[in-house]
Design an enzyme around this catalytic site. Structure first.
Site, PDB file in Angstrom:
ATOM      1  N   ASP A 285       0.866  -1.173   0.000  1.00 56.27           N
ATOM      2  CA  ASP A 285       0.000   0.000   0.000  1.00 56.27           C
ATOM      3  C   ASP A 285       0.908   1.230   0.000  1.00 56.27           C
ATOM      4  O   ASP A 285       2.137   1.143   0.084  1.00 56.27           O
ATOM      5  CB  ASP A 285      -0.993  -0.022   1.165  1.00 56.27           C
ATOM      6  CG  ASP A 285      -2.233   0.821   0.847  1.00 56.27           C
ATOM      7  OD1 ASP A 285      -2.173   1.668  -0.068  1.00 56.27           O
ATOM      8  OD2 ASP A 285      -3.271   0.647   1.517  1.00 56.27           O
TER       9      ASP A 285
HETATM   10  C1  NOJ Z   1      -4.055   3.906   0.072  1.00 54.49           C
HETATM   11  C2  NOJ Z   1      -5.263   3.028   0.207  1.00 54.49           C
HETATM   12  O1  NOJ Z   1      -5.197   2.316   1.429  1.00 54.49           O
HETATM   13  C3  NOJ Z   1      -5.419   2.035  -0.922  1.00 54.49           C
HETATM   14  O2  NOJ Z   1      -6.657   1.396  -0.780  1.00 54.49           O
HETATM   15  C4  NOJ Z   1      -5.299   2.713  -2.246  1.00 54.49           C
HETATM   16  O3  NOJ Z   1      -5.486   1.779  -3.277  1.00 54.49           O
HETATM   17  C5  NOJ Z   1      -3.935   3.349  -2.334  1.00 54.49           C
HETATM   18  N1  NOJ Z   1      -3.818   4.362  -1.292  1.00 54.49           N
HETATM   19  C6  NOJ Z   1      -3.680   3.994  -3.690  1.00 54.49           C
HETATM   20  O4  NOJ Z   1      -4.435   5.112  -3.863  1.00 54.49           O
END
Ligand code: NOJ
Length: 739
Positions: A285
């Site tokens: 993430d």
């Molecule tokens: C953080 C989020 O937790 C995740 O769900 C998302 O896909 C990513 N950022 C990318 O934007």
């Protein structure tokens, strides 16, 4: 018949031979590219940076264009629209030594430009066709805008409404969550997982794993649970999505039982690859590799990169640490080149599957972009799903549906908001051409028959609009009060410690009830709220979540009875915050609430144990009668099945849909079992007076769980079986699973 069978079997055999040959060919091509790559180029394929087109995390960095050019970044996210994607792809294809195309990722969660209800609302449809179609439309639009990879489905089970991301998942139940996870993957990737089809995109199962259970409901917080609960409740939806063919997985921000998911070898290698046979790649993430330092499991960035890649984390989103340190780590022997090769192989495999090596601009067709995005058919799909996502929670004295021509006071800031209808994670969705509820009600009921007043804001304590709202209500026959949360109060980093309707909205409701006119509350929110007070004040309550681009017309159609509501809650609504976490699949405990003793049992002294609105609950404008349950046999043998049937009759005056729900309880086992577990559901439509028999097949595999020794399987004995219209309104029978 036999000939037809042989023909179908022949086609299937040919298709699977064809697929096997295609896979072999992809593996050969992956190896041949890998063979040509320098270590630096390989590492580039394991790097993912955001473009500056959208902000979905805290750290931004310039320079991604140079990184693409230098072969240091093989994947981009938050870049979309054909012209921009083409520009970046041209750099990768024309300016790098091996011309390897980029992946383009984006959070296409509930639509790309045509926005569908938030995922929790989609789950409330209990309609897998609608959910799959919504993901398909999202994929088609995103693919037409150059995107080939979505960060969805989110498969995180949650039982905590404080957590802001509850809006992004399918609610509390592992069975419903698994069905929905698979439907979403099929929607994004196509039912045959043909990633090279220009109407499909790569799915990403997230957030692996357990992200929905942070302590206190606070986003990113520690997750600590038994392996049994993890495997029985939290793991199934992720695995269902992988089984459906998803070829990428995103690791979660949180730690699980002391080990951050970003460097959790048990999760990323043992469960995902060895147990589930996952062949795609794992992406971190946003910046979570660097966050290993904050977690306290890495002393510095170099160690963070080392433990992440060695755990099975293939791609680094945004932290820059793979780019900075992997080469050095390989040279020092801390990471083997074979580990890097495996990770690169997984990424290249997916790029081949997407057709990018053959056609790097496959997703860059301006004419298609124009034609597909926000097409009338897509908007119609969003409208139909929105109608089915609405849940009627209360309808005293049948105040709903409203009658066309009634003079209606529409009150509330949310009634006049198009922005909130789109919810969080709306990708490229914007408010242009998105009518708000007030517009839609005026259009349907005539401008003169709708009297609007804002009353108060969604948040804050300003009561100066109350008199105007009361004056408007006085002129009307009925009141529709639209209240709830600002859509930014849900989603990432939007946890709440209080789950009441914010500000003075409920106070306004109380003032309006003094007029003694029929009053309907329309809720817009992204989580279960504490509605105890609203429930005592309002005649009717319609839960509308954030219903999307065509949500306003959908809500209007339900309010006026053009569509009979059929949504059911995919998550429990508690009576108060103190009951949280509250979910229907609880265990009995040694002192269950039903004991006659008035004191010594598992209960609160100041609140019932029961929820305000249970899982699976939702009313209709008609009524349904469920017959008793008929079993084909009350003995179930291994490798056999039995049938459980009920006849459902529409006893009201309107056509309607009902979700027939099957629950099972294992009465005695070596480990404690939940009082009920959803094991099947069917949504049926019935004309007034019409009856349908609904049959569920019960197989021993449906009764399996993680036993005392953590093997997965069944234990013989007696089971209760329930069928009904919600988790707490069921008919009951029982059967025995024989040895
Ligand atoms: C953080 C989020 O937790 C995740 O769900 C998302 O896909 C990513 N950022 C990318 O934007």
């Amino acid at each position: 018949m036999k000939k037809l069978f042989l023909l179908v079997a022949g086609i299937l055999a040919t298709t699977s031979m064809h697929l096997a040959a295609q896979n072999d060919r992809i593996e050969q091509r992956v190896d041949s590219v890998l063979h040509l790559m320098t270590l630096q180029e390989k590492i580039g394929q394991l790097v993912l940076y955001t473009s500056d087109w959208d902000v979905t995390g805290p750290t931004m960095r310039k320079g991604y264009i140079n990184d693409i050019k230098n072969g240091n970044c093989g994947n981009i996210f938050n870049a979309h629209s054909v012209n921009y994607v083409r520009k970046l792809q041209e750099i990768a294809v024309n300016d790098t030594r091996l011309h390897i195309p980029l992946l383009f990722g984006y959070d296409v969660i509930h639509g790309y430009k045509t926005i569908f209800p938030i995922p929790l609302g989609e789950a409330a449809t209990w309609d897998l066709f609608q959910i799959q179609r919504s993901a398909h439309v999202a994929a088609e639009e995103a693919a037409a805008a150059g995107v080939n990879w979505t960060y969805a489905p989110m498969c995180d089970i949650t039982v905590d409404p404080r957590w802001g991301r509850v809006m992004e998942g399918a609610g509390e139940d592992p069975y419903l969550g698994s069905k929905i996870a698979a439907a979403r993957v099929h929607g994004f990737q196509g039912i045959h997982n043909d990633l090279a089809d220009t109407s499909t995109i790569l799915a990403c199962v997230k957030h692996f794993a357990g992200y929905g259970a942070p302590i206190g409901g606070r986003d990113y917080n520690t997750v600590d649970m038994s392996e049994r609960t993890f495997r029985d409740v939290y793991l199934p939806p992720y695995l269902a999505a992988i089984k459906a063919g998803a070829m990428s997985v995103m690791s979660a921000f949180n730690e699980l039982n002391g080990v951050p998911c970003t460097e959790n070898k048990w999760l990323l290698t043992d469960i995902l690859r060895k147990e589930a046979g996952f062949k795609g790649f794992v992406v971190s993430d946003y910046n979570s590799v660097e966050e290993l330092i904050n977690h306290g499991v890495a002393a510095d960035g170099k160690q963070a990169a080392e433990i992440a890649i060695n755990a099975g984390l293939d791609m680094d989103m945004q932290s820059t640490l793979y780019q900075k340190y992997l080469k050095q780590l390989v040279e020092e022997g801390k990471v083997s080149e074979a580990t890097i090769d495996d990770a690169v192989r997984r990424v290249l495999r997916v790029k081949f599957m997407l057709g990018l090596f053959d056609h790097p601009y496959l997703y860059c067709n301006n004419a298609r972009e124009k034609r597909v995005i926000e097409s009338p058919a897509n908007m119609k799909a969003a409208y139909e799903e929105a109608q089915r996502s609405l849940v009627l929670l209360k309808n005293a004295h049948d105040v709903l549906p409203l009658t066309k021509g009634d003079k209606i006071a529409v009150i509330g800031q949310l009634a006049a908001s198009s922005n909130d209808l789109l919810g969080a994670w709306r990708a490229d969705g914007d408010t242009i051409g998105v009518p708000n509820l007030l517009d839609a009600m005026r259009k349907y009921n005539g401008r003169n028959n709708i009297i609007y007043a804002e009353g108060c804001e969604k948040e804050g304590y300003n009561r100066s609009g109350f008199p105007a709202a009361i004056a408007a209500a006085k002129k009307a026959d009925k009141i529709v009060l639209v209240i709830g949360e600002d859509c930014d109060w849900t989603g990432e980093a939007s946890s709440r410690a209080n789950i009441k309707v914010p500000g003075v909205q409920t106070e306004l409701l109380a003032k309006l009830t003094a007029l003694h006119k029929p009053i309907v509350v329309v809720l817009m929110n992204g989580r279960p709220l504490d509605l105890s007070r609203e429930d005592t004040l309002a005649d009717a309550i319609l839960e509308t979540w954030y219903a999307g681009s065509r949500g306003a017309a959908a809500i209007t159609s339900v309010l006026f009875g053009e569509y009979n509501p059929s949504g059911k809650l995919p998550i429990t609504f508690p009576r108060c915050i103190g009951q949280v976490p509250l979910f229907y699949y609880e265990k009995n405990t040694g002192r269950p609430i039903y004991l006659p003793d008035p004191k010594y049992k598992s209960r609160y002294i100041d609140c019932p144990n029961t929820p305000l609105f249970p899982f699976g609950f939702g009313l209709s404008y008609t009524t349904f009668h469920f017959s008793g349950i008929t079993l084909s046999s009350d003995r179930l043998y291994p490798n056999d099945s039995i049938q459980a049937s009920v006849t459902v009759t529409n006893t009201g005056k309107r056509e309607g849909e009902e979700v027939v729900q099957l629950y099972i309880h294992d009465l005695v086992a070596d480990v404690t079992r939940p009082v009920k577990q959803l094991k099947g559901f069917q949504k049926i439509a019935l004309q007034p007076g019409e009856s349908k028999t609904v049959t569920f097949t019960i197989k021993p595999s449906m009764l399996a769980f993680y036993r005392l020794d953590m093997t997965y399987g069944t234990e013989p004995g007696k089971f209760d079986l329930f069928i009904g219209d919600s988790s707490n309104h069921v008919n009951q029978t029982s059967f025995t699973l024989e040895k």
